[in-house]
Design an enzyme around this catalytic site. Sequence first.
Site, PDB file in Angstrom:
ATOM      1  N   HIS A  37       0.837  -1.204   0.000  1.00  0.00           N
ATOM      2  CA  HIS A  37       0.000   0.000   0.000  1.00  0.00           C
ATOM      3  C   HIS A  37       0.876   1.260   0.000  1.00  0.00           C
ATOM      4  O   HIS A  37       0.584   2.234  -0.699  1.00  0.00           O
ATOM      5  CB  HIS A  37      -0.879   0.049   1.259  1.00  0.00           C
ATOM      6  CG  HIS A  37      -1.893  -1.035   1.355  1.00  0.00           C
ATOM      7  ND1 HIS A  37      -1.814  -2.041   2.278  1.00  0.00           N
ATOM      8  CD2 HIS A  37      -3.026  -1.273   0.653  1.00  0.00           C
ATOM      9  CE1 HIS A  37      -2.848  -2.850   2.151  1.00  0.00           C
ATOM     10  NE2 HIS A  37      -3.595  -2.414   1.162  1.00  0.00           N
ATOM     11  N   GLN A  61     -17.904  -6.809  -1.604  1.00  0.00           N
ATOM     12  CA  GLN A  61     -16.994  -7.707  -2.332  1.00  0.00           C
ATOM     13  C   GLN A  61     -16.657  -8.960  -1.541  1.00  0.00           C
ATOM     14  O   GLN A  61     -15.851  -9.776  -1.988  1.00  0.00           O
ATOM     15  CB  GLN A  61     -15.731  -6.962  -2.777  1.00  0.00           C
ATOM     16  CG  GLN A  61     -14.798  -6.518  -1.683  1.00  0.00           C
ATOM     17  CD  GLN A  61     -13.702  -5.599  -2.211  1.00  0.00           C
ATOM     18  OE1 GLN A  61     -13.930  -4.430  -2.518  1.00  0.00           O
ATOM     19  NE2 GLN A  61     -12.488  -6.113  -2.354  1.00  0.00           N
TER      20      GLN A  61
HETATM   21  O1  PAF Z   1      -7.710  -4.130  -3.500  1.00  0.00           O
HETATM   22  C1  PAF Z   1      -8.440  -3.713  -2.591  1.00  0.00           C
HETATM   23  O2  PAF Z   1      -8.004  -3.398  -1.483  1.00  0.00           O
HETATM   24  C2  PAF Z   1      -9.926  -3.564  -2.847  1.00  0.00           C
HETATM   25  O3  PAF Z   1     -10.407  -4.576  -3.671  1.00  0.00           O
HETATM   26  C3  PAF Z   1     -10.324  -2.181  -3.397  1.00  0.00           C
HETATM   27  C4  PAF Z   1      -9.709  -1.924  -4.755  1.00  0.00           C
HETATM   28  C5  PAF Z   1      -9.868  -1.093  -2.438  1.00  0.00           C
HETATM   29  C6  PAF Z   1     -11.837  -2.074  -3.546  1.00  0.00           C
HETATM   30  O4  PAF Z   1     -12.469  -2.258  -2.332  1.00  0.00           O
END
Ligand code: PAF
Length: 284
Positions: A37, A61
């Site tokens: 990140h 998701q």
């Molecule tokens: O990769 C992630 O952390 C997630 O899938 C995202 C792109 C932030 C969408 O919630």
Amino acid sequence: MKILRTIAEVRAAVRAARAEGETVGLVPTMGAFHEGHLSLMRAAREQHDLVVVSLFVNPTQFAANEDLSTYPRDEGRDSALAEGEGVDILFAPTPSEIYPDGFATTIHVAGITEVLDGASRGAHHFDGVATVVTKLFGIVTPDVAYFGQKDAQQVLVVRRVVRDLDLDVRIEACPIVRELDGLAMSSRNVYLDADARVQASALNRSLDAAEAVFASGKSDGESIRAAADRVLADASIDVEYLELRDAETLQPVDAVERDALLLVAARVGAARLIDNHLLRGVAS
Ligand code: PAF
């Protein structure tokens, strides 16, 4: 760094930056920050005047049997790390800010969402990703949005949304950041106990072995996959998929002619992990 909770606050901050002629970079995240990140934040910081990081564990998701309730959350730690990278805005909305009562729209990308993680995790997964990312693009209106290449299929899904819906944002995929033993960094690595952590390093080793076979001149999928399979079997890894696919379309390929991705997903201890290597084809 400002921590903003509402869409209206983010819009006002972006509008003010735009009025000064500033460019905007967005790093969408679900928090539990690691070096992967932070590398996205650094890329955004280098290239933009205003850097927005979203921190939202997106419920849509996750399947009912997945780890939404236990997903690692530590906003205090995350905000300190983001501030250390010079991020301007941490957008950390509540679920109801993103999905208010009556929310009824889903972005569904056909085709590439139906294989690999889409097949393993279910269609809802990429619908949830595509929908929340499209919303974030609408809220932040970034010039560029940064994603990690570890989630190679996610990058392709987001690129397809941007292309099909003519969204005015450039998608930048940043290289996978790895631990010293090659394990791809992931927020879910915290689920690994000591034994599973050792076992998990076989994922990247298996892809390295496959890449070595490819580099030695064998471009057929069978030899490439077999090399990876041997390493995974030696490490007693419970493989969900190990597939060679076209790097743009995710169609299965029998041999590496154009650029291809070798992608692996596996259950290791309490974690579901994914990884991939790009194999450069001569025809790409
Ligand atoms: O990769 C992630 O952390 C997630 O899938 C995202 C792109 C932030 C969408 O919630």
